[in-house]
Scaffold this motif. Structure first.
Motif, PDB file in Angstrom:
ATOM      1  N   VAL A 164       9.240   0.663  -3.877  1.00 32.40           N
ATOM      2  CA  VAL A 164       9.165   1.519  -5.269  1.00 32.40           C
ATOM      3  C   VAL A 164       9.201   0.946  -6.443  1.00 32.40           C
ATOM      4  O   VAL A 164       8.458   0.912  -7.388  1.00 32.40           O
ATOM      5  CB  VAL A 164      10.277   2.621  -5.337  1.00 32.40           C
ATOM      6  N   ASN A 165      10.070  -0.275  -6.402  1.00 30.81           N
ATOM      7  CA  ASN A 165      10.541  -1.006  -7.572  1.00 30.81           C
ATOM      8  C   ASN A 165       9.912  -2.374  -7.893  1.00 30.81           C
ATOM      9  O   ASN A 165       9.726  -2.899  -9.012  1.00 30.81           O
ATOM     10  CB  ASN A 165      11.780  -0.964  -8.122  1.00 30.81           C
ATOM     11  N   VAL A 166       9.771  -2.887  -6.723  1.00 33.12           N
ATOM     12  CA  VAL A 166       9.087  -4.439  -6.627  1.00 33.12           C
ATOM     13  C   VAL A 166       7.881  -4.840  -6.088  1.00 33.12           C
ATOM     14  O   VAL A 166       7.166  -5.373  -6.596  1.00 33.12           O
ATOM     15  CB  VAL A 166      10.590  -5.330  -5.881  1.00 33.12           C
ATOM     16  N   MET A 167       7.677  -4.144  -4.760  1.00 37.73           N
ATOM     17  CA  MET A 167       6.562  -5.006  -4.120  1.00 37.73           C
ATOM     18  C   MET A 167       5.480  -3.761  -4.008  1.00 37.73           C
ATOM     19  O   MET A 167       4.345  -4.037  -3.197  1.00 37.73           O
ATOM     20  CB  MET A 167       7.033  -5.125  -2.775  1.00 37.73           C
ATOM     21  N   GLY A 168       5.737  -2.447  -4.613  1.00 37.38           N
ATOM     22  CA  GLY A 168       4.675  -1.282  -4.285  1.00 37.38           C
ATOM     23  C   GLY A 168       3.498  -1.794  -4.822  1.00 37.38           C
ATOM     24  O   GLY A 168       3.321  -2.612  -6.032  1.00 37.38           O
ATOM     25  N   ARG A 169       2.359  -1.151  -4.213  1.00 38.35           N
ATOM     26  CA  ARG A 169       0.952  -1.389  -4.802  1.00 38.35           C
ATOM     27  C   ARG A 169       0.728  -0.639  -5.890  1.00 38.35           C
ATOM     28  O   ARG A 169       1.071   0.556  -6.158  1.00 38.35           O
ATOM     29  CB  ARG A 169      -0.053  -0.771  -3.705  1.00 38.35           C
ATOM     30  N   PRO A 170       0.281  -1.369  -6.962  1.00 34.95           N
ATOM     31  CA  PRO A 170      -0.089  -0.736  -8.400  1.00 34.95           C
ATOM     32  C   PRO A 170      -0.802   0.487  -8.217  1.00 34.95           C
ATOM     33  O   PRO A 170      -2.024   0.464  -7.476  1.00 34.95           O
ATOM     34  CB  PRO A 170      -0.396  -1.829  -8.908  1.00 34.95           C
ATOM     35  N   GLY A 171      -0.504   1.387  -8.771  1.00 31.54           N
ATOM     36  CA  GLY A 171      -1.591   2.767  -8.843  1.00 31.54           C
ATOM     37  C   GLY A 171      -1.252   3.683  -7.707  1.00 31.54           C
ATOM     38  O   GLY A 171      -2.085   4.866  -7.778  1.00 31.54           O
ATOM     39  N   SER A 172      -0.467   3.083  -6.737  1.00 27.76           N
ATOM     40  CA  SER A 172      -0.269   3.898  -5.725  1.00 27.76           C
ATOM     41  C   SER A 172       0.846   5.002  -5.600  1.00 27.76           C
ATOM     42  O   SER A 172       1.732   4.611  -6.214  1.00 27.76           O
ATOM     43  CB  SER A 172      -0.286   3.204  -4.317  1.00 27.76           C
ATOM     44  N   MET A 173       0.648   6.195  -5.255  1.00 33.89           N
ATOM     45  CA  MET A 173       1.657   7.025  -5.017  1.00 33.89           C
ATOM     46  C   MET A 173       2.588   7.100  -3.763  1.00 33.89           C
ATOM     47  O   MET A 173       3.743   7.365  -3.824  1.00 33.89           O
ATOM     48  CB  MET A 173       1.030   8.434  -4.862  1.00 33.89           C
ATOM     49  N   SER A 174       2.192   6.351  -2.717  1.00 40.97           N
ATOM     50  CA  SER A 174       2.839   6.027  -1.520  1.00 40.97           C
ATOM     51  C   SER A 174       3.663   4.625  -1.869  1.00 40.97           C
ATOM     52  O   SER A 174       2.996   3.598  -2.253  1.00 40.97           O
ATOM     53  CB  SER A 174       1.861   6.054  -0.298  1.00 40.97           C
ATOM     54  N   PRO A 175       4.752   4.761  -1.192  1.00 42.50           N
ATOM     55  CA  PRO A 175       5.850   3.309  -1.369  1.00 42.50           C
ATOM     56  C   PRO A 175       5.181   2.484  -0.195  1.00 42.50           C
ATOM     57  O   PRO A 175       5.764   2.387   0.813  1.00 42.50           O
ATOM     58  CB  PRO A 175       6.897   3.844  -1.002  1.00 42.50           C
TER      59      PRO A 175
END
Length: 368
Positions: A164-175
């Motif tokens: 959610v805070n570090v590695m998440g794909r930018p612009g994605s609603m899914s973690p």
């Protein structure tokens, strides 16, 4: 005073008792299916046909079995050291993190190097996550069951935070992370065989299955053909004798837990690098807990674990087909059948061992 151990011939202990447990579980499950108005024989035929009668079914069955082999081996190694590692879920979760970090940070590497590095990272992260409960048991007297349960929850919370805070794909609603580069993908079996002109159905079965079989062989070599394996078995069988022989129980405890965690971490190779091609939440899917039943049914022996993994692979894949063809038999019913197998193979093991022990004892007295 504890009861004397029940002695059985090896073939009965490793084959007959698990077979009776599975048969009893299916009989009880058949009664449940009959109670809801379905034909248990027809349902069993659909389940087996869906798992084994087609190339696609076999591919999915082996794909599921791959995960069970890794987690079953992980539990078995700890069992041999007298440890009950139920932290396979958390160790596999950290294995996924380790694999993802390598696949995302070293995208320029060729596949022949990136895939092995990702697998090694998965094993290393799983091993390090298991080392902490092992250290706490060895040096601080903490109970391994409690700490591994806690570390399952910690691993889940850590992965949520990172995605959610570090590695998440930018612009994605899914973690989840961004998709790995193609070089990080473990080839599917249908892709490998296609290079040799062999066409098979498209399934998630990938090269991780070969890795799982290699891991099973490696565990057999370790436990029964090395000094370390002898020390692990000695600590698990008789800690007092191990101390008398000069074996460090704390050292073996930590080593066994690291090996166990590393094997659980390899589950991520199949799921993260072989199928999903990205790190996402709950990719472990409960395989870590089913691994306990796999190790129990397989008597903590790699051959038994592979066979038990195939059984649960059949239940998973065949259960999906059964739920599709028989809507009255829901997916929850398949989970119930799996639970019955676990119940009879683990908690009710003595139901079959005790009468068999008396039978073989009477046979020995008769021969005498």
């Amino acid at each position: 005073m504890s009861a004397a151990p029940i002695e059985l011939p090896r073939w009965a202990d490793y084959v007959l008792v698990p077979a009776l447990a599975v048969a009893a579980a299916f009989v009880i499950a058949g009664l449940v299916v009959l109670a809801i108005g379905e034909n248990p024989l027809e349902s069993t035929a659909i389940l087996l046909r869906g798992a084994l009668a087609t190339g696609e079914g076999v591919g999915f069955t082996l794909y599921y079995a791959t995960n069970f082999i890794f987690t079953g081996l992980a539990v078995a190694v700890a069992f041999h050291a007298g440890l009950f590692n139920i932290g396979g879920e958390g160790q596999a979760t950290l294995g996924g993190l380790g694999a993802a970090l390598v696949c995302l940070q070293f995208e320029s590497l060729p596949g022949w190097l990136l895939v092995p590095l990702g697998a090694l990272s998965a094993a290393a992260f799983g091993a390090l996550w298991a080392l902490v409960p092992g250290y706490l048991q060895a040096k601080r007297g903490s109970h391994i069951v409690i700490t591994t349960i806690m570390f399952n929850m910690l691993a889940s919370a850590l992965l949520v935070y990172l995605l959610v805070n570090v590695m998440g794909r930018p612009g994605s609603m899914s973690p989840e992370t961004r998709t790995f580069v193609p070089a990080a993908h473990v080839p599917f079996l249908h892709e490998i065989l296609a290079r040799f002109g062999v066409v098979i159905p498209t399934t998630p079965l990938n090269g991780s299955f070969v890795l799982a079989l290699a891991a099973a062989f490696g565990v057999w070599l370790l436990i029964w053909r090395t000094r370390l394996g002898y020390a692990i078995r000695t600590v698990g069988a008789n800690p007092s004798a191990a101390v008398y022989a000069g074996i460090s129980i704390s050292r073996i405890t930590m080593i066994a837990m690291m090996i166990s965690g590393g094997l659980a971490g390899l589950l991520a190779v199949n799921e993260i690098m072989g199928v999903q091609d990205r790190l996402l939440l709950e990719f472990t899917g409960g395989y870590g807990f089913i691994g306990i039943a796999v190790a129990l049914m397989g008597r903590s022996h790699p051959v038994g674990i592979v066979l038990a993994s195939l059984l649960f692979g059949v239940l998973y894949q065949g259960g999906t087909e059964l739920a599709f063809d028989k809507p009255a038999i829901t997916r929850d019913m398949i989970v119930t059948i799996s639970g019955l197998v676990i119940l009879f193979a683990g908690a009710l093991d003595g139901v079959f061992r005790a009468p068999l022990g008396r039978f073989f004892a009477s046979r020995r007295r008769g021969d005498a």
